[in-house]
Design a protein around this motif. Structure first.
Motif, PDB file in Angstrom:
ATOM      1  N   LEU A 174       0.841  -1.214   0.000  1.00  0.00           N
ATOM      2  CA  LEU A 174       0.000   0.000   0.000  1.00  0.00           C
ATOM      3  C   LEU A 174       0.869   1.254   0.000  1.00  0.00           C
ATOM      4  CD1 LEU A 174      -2.755   1.380   0.294  1.00  0.00           C
ATOM      5  CD2 LEU A 174      -2.703   0.851   2.740  1.00  0.00           C
ATOM      6  N   ALA A 178       1.316   4.028  -3.271  1.00  0.00           N
ATOM      7  CA  ALA A 178       0.853   5.422  -3.123  1.00  0.00           C
ATOM      8  C   ALA A 178       1.644   6.375  -4.014  1.00  0.00           C
ATOM      9  CB  ALA A 178       0.981   5.857  -1.662  1.00  0.00           C
ATOM     10  N   ALA A 199      -4.419   3.596   5.727  1.00  0.00           N
ATOM     11  CA  ALA A 199      -5.038   4.180   4.525  1.00  0.00           C
ATOM     12  C   ALA A 199      -5.574   5.574   4.833  1.00  0.00           C
ATOM     13  CB  ALA A 199      -6.155   3.266   4.023  1.00  0.00           C
ATOM     14  N   LEU A 202      -2.646   7.958   5.014  1.00  0.00           N
ATOM     15  CA  LEU A 202      -2.129   8.205   3.652  1.00  0.00           C
ATOM     16  C   LEU A 202      -3.059   9.163   2.908  1.00  0.00           C
ATOM     17  CD1 LEU A 202      -0.822   4.708   2.536  1.00  0.00           C
ATOM     18  CD2 LEU A 202       0.411   6.872   2.231  1.00  0.00           C
ATOM     19  N   ARG A 203      -4.371   8.987   3.102  1.00  0.00           N
ATOM     20  CA  ARG A 203      -5.323   9.878   2.389  1.00  0.00           C
ATOM     21  C   ARG A 203      -5.159  11.306   2.891  1.00  0.00           C
ATOM     22  NH1 ARG A 203      -9.719   7.107   3.328  1.00  0.00           N
ATOM     23  NH2 ARG A 203      -9.569   5.714   1.547  1.00  0.00           N
ATOM     24  N   ALA A 207      -2.793  10.859  -0.629  1.00  0.00           N
ATOM     25  CA  ALA A 207      -2.850   9.625  -1.431  1.00  0.00           C
ATOM     26  C   ALA A 207      -4.287   9.388  -1.888  1.00  0.00           C
ATOM     27  CB  ALA A 207      -2.363   8.429  -0.609  1.00  0.00           C
ATOM     28  N   ARG A 208      -4.411   8.648  -2.994  1.00  0.00           N
ATOM     29  CA  ARG A 208      -5.743   8.330  -3.535  1.00  0.00           C
ATOM     30  C   ARG A 208      -5.976   6.824  -3.374  1.00  0.00           C
ATOM     31  NH1 ARG A 208      -4.698  11.289  -8.724  1.00  0.00           N
ATOM     32  NH2 ARG A 208      -4.484  13.469  -8.141  1.00  0.00           N
ATOM     33  N   ILE A 209      -6.754   6.476  -2.338  1.00  0.00           N
ATOM     34  CA  ILE A 209      -6.943   5.064  -1.972  1.00  0.00           C
ATOM     35  C   ILE A 209      -8.424   4.783  -1.791  1.00  0.00           C
ATOM     36  CG2 ILE A 209      -6.488   3.351  -0.151  1.00  0.00           C
ATOM     37  CD1 ILE A 209      -3.962   4.972   0.532  1.00  0.00           C
ATOM     38  N   ILE A 219      -5.378   1.842  -5.573  1.00  0.00           N
ATOM     39  CA  ILE A 219      -4.551   3.009  -5.243  1.00  0.00           C
ATOM     40  C   ILE A 219      -4.151   3.707  -6.535  1.00  0.00           C
ATOM     41  CG2 ILE A 219      -2.432   3.793  -4.120  1.00  0.00           C
ATOM     42  CD1 ILE A 219      -3.507   0.277  -3.412  1.00  0.00           C
ATOM     43  N   GLY A 221      -1.663   6.145  -7.963  1.00  0.00           N
ATOM     44  CA  GLY A 221      -0.398   6.754  -7.545  1.00  0.00           C
ATOM     45  C   GLY A 221      -0.386   8.257  -7.765  1.00  0.00           C
ATOM     46  N   LEU A 225       3.597  13.318  -1.802  1.00  0.00           N
ATOM     47  CA  LEU A 225       2.677  13.300  -0.664  1.00  0.00           C
ATOM     48  C   LEU A 225       3.041  14.441   0.283  1.00  0.00           C
ATOM     49  CD1 LEU A 225       2.547   9.448  -0.080  1.00  0.00           C
ATOM     50  CD2 LEU A 225       0.649  10.893  -0.827  1.00  0.00           C
TER      51      LEU A 225
END
Ligand code: EPZ
Length: 427
Positions: A174, A178, A199, A202-203, A207-209, A219, A221, A225
């Motif tokens: 994961l 990212a 997750a 990361l968002r 990030a796009r998850i 995910i 990429g 970030l």
């Protein structure tokens, strides 16, 4: 080595604060490697494993500042000096492998020591490596290290299915995906709350998850970030552990910060065994229904199934249950090392391969026992709380890896427990 002395006896009453999750914090910390901006974690647990991950990140050149007595970790990694995770740190903690994905994704190369054993030996990392190879990484295993290199243009999004569910491999994949170019679809991923927490952080970083908490995650990429501030999710394993204290001793304990959704399957088992769990505004209030605990069968499975990290603690409860219970350990091999120690306390347990059959006895008797691993150590303390007489638990350094202030938390609800510092000869 320090020892913990437990004197069995009365019921427990009061409240126990539950800390942030060790296994969430250990995967959130390497996120600092994915950005040159500050990343701050709050509600961090004060544990030796967290200090080990701190040392590892600092050895790479990250700044990690521990604030508010360790509950806040302020990190930044704008000038990494190394992409090599040395054996002398990695050997202390298997989760060190979680720097591999982020280093590869951001710097294009990494050298990470294999945890004890080898890539395909006991508790291997082959699933981590295969998922990174699917994104284009070239991996070379030699001299006990993984030498990893990303394609010239960086990791590429990929479609990858895990043959078996792996928490750590899901986390590494994961984090790498990212920053990969394009879309990654991961199938048969772990669904643990620690993955959901990763997750969500990361968002927050951009990030796009999608799909965390389900078996498939997608995910998209991104090229970079940002920093973030993120609270570490409550530790469901510490929660389950302390829920078992009033179950095994009697009384009523409120676990502050506890959430039913983190321990749903575990609570179903407790209900079957005769333990009451009530949701309050502050957490979960736990008490034993009238009469003796009933024997129940347990099978450990990936989340949302019964957690393997609560198997040893549940076995302690089953030792004095009415009837016979069978505990099947399907996740981690050789995870019954607490059984012979419980037997020393009068438990009747037969282990055959991945199955342990526990014939409940009326009472356990205190005895000197040895902690063999993190979760077994606290299972022995739980057994000691209900046993007649005194239990002396040795090698409690295992405990310090995953449980902060155990003695204080249990004394706070009336347990007779103390920690004896080892007096070395030159003191
Ligand atoms: C995480 O370990 C936890 N650790 C463990 O908690 C927990 O027991 C485990 O997940 C299972 O829930 C952390 O999160 C730091 P896996 P992890 O990869 O990621 C096999 C504790 O007490 N496998 O989900 O290492 C492996 O051998 C610790 O806090 C491969 O075959 O576990 C195991 O049988 C102990 N190849 C099974 O998968 C791989 O590449 C599940 O392991 C990786 C794993």
């Amino acid at each position: 080595m320090d020892q913990i002395i437990v004197r069995g006896g009365g019921a427990l009453h009061g409240e126990i604060p539950i800390a942030g999750a060790k296994n969430a914090c250990l995967t959130l910390m390497p996120l600092t490697l994915l950005t040159d901006q500050p990343l701050t974690l709050t509600n961090a647990p004060r544990l030796s494993d967290i200090r080990t991950m701190t040392s590892l990140l600092q050895s790479l050149g990250s700044e990690v500042v521990s604030l508010q007595d360790g509950q806040v970790l302020a990190m930044s990694s704008h000038d990494l000096t190394s992409q090599k995770a040395d054996y002398d740190i990695v050997r202390k903690m298997r989760a060190s492998i979680l720097v591999l994905g982020p280093l590869l994704a951001r710097y294009g190369h990494a050298v990470v020591s294999l945890p004890g054993g080898c890539a395909i030996g006991a508790r291997p990392v082959d699933l981590h490596l295969k998922s990174l190879e699917a994104m284009g990484a070239e991996l070379d295993l030699r001299d006990g290290y993984v030498f990893a290199k990303a394609p010239a243009g960086g990791l590429r999004g990929a479609a990858h299915g895990f043959p078996i569910v792996s928490v750590g491999a899901t986390e590494n994949a994961l984090m790498a995906a990212a920053l990969a170019q394009g879309t990654t679809v991961l199938k048969n991923v772990a669904r643990e709350p620690e993955i959901v927490d990763l997750a969500q952080c990361l968002r927050r970083m951009g990030a796009r998850i999608e799909g965390e908490g389900t078996s498939t995650m997608t995910i998209e990429g991104v090229t970079q970030l940002n920093g973030a501030t993120h609270p570490v999710v409550t530790d469901r394993i510490e929660l389950g552990t302390y829920m078992l204290a009033p179950a095994i001793c009697g009384g009523e304990v409120e676990c502050l910060g506890g959430r039913i959704d983190l321990v749903a399957t575990f609570c179903e088992k407790l209900d079957e065994a005769g333990v009451d769990v009530v949701e309050t505004e502050r957490g979960l209030k736990v008490s034993r229904k009238n009469g003796r605990i009933r024997a129940v069968d347990v099978v450990t499975e990936p989340f949302p199934g019964f957690p393997t990290d609560l198997q040893a603690q549940m076995m302690a409860l089953m030792c004095t249950a009415d009837g016979t219970s069978v505990l099947e350990e399907r996740i981690v091999e050789n995870r019954f090392m607490h059984a012979p120690e419980l037997t020393r306390m009068g438990a009747r347990i037969e282990v055959h391969g991945g199955h342990a059959t526990v014939h409940g006895v009326e009472k356990l008797r205190g005895a000197p026992v040895m902690a063999t691993d993190l979760r077994a150590s606290v299972g022995l303390i739980l057994a000691g709380l209900a046993a007649e007489g005194e239990t002396i638990v040795g090698r409690v350094y295992h405990l310090d890896r995953g449980y902060e202030k155990v003695v204080r938390k249990l004394r706070g609800v009336g347990a007779r427990i103390e920690r004896i510092k080892e007096v070395t000869s030159d003191e």
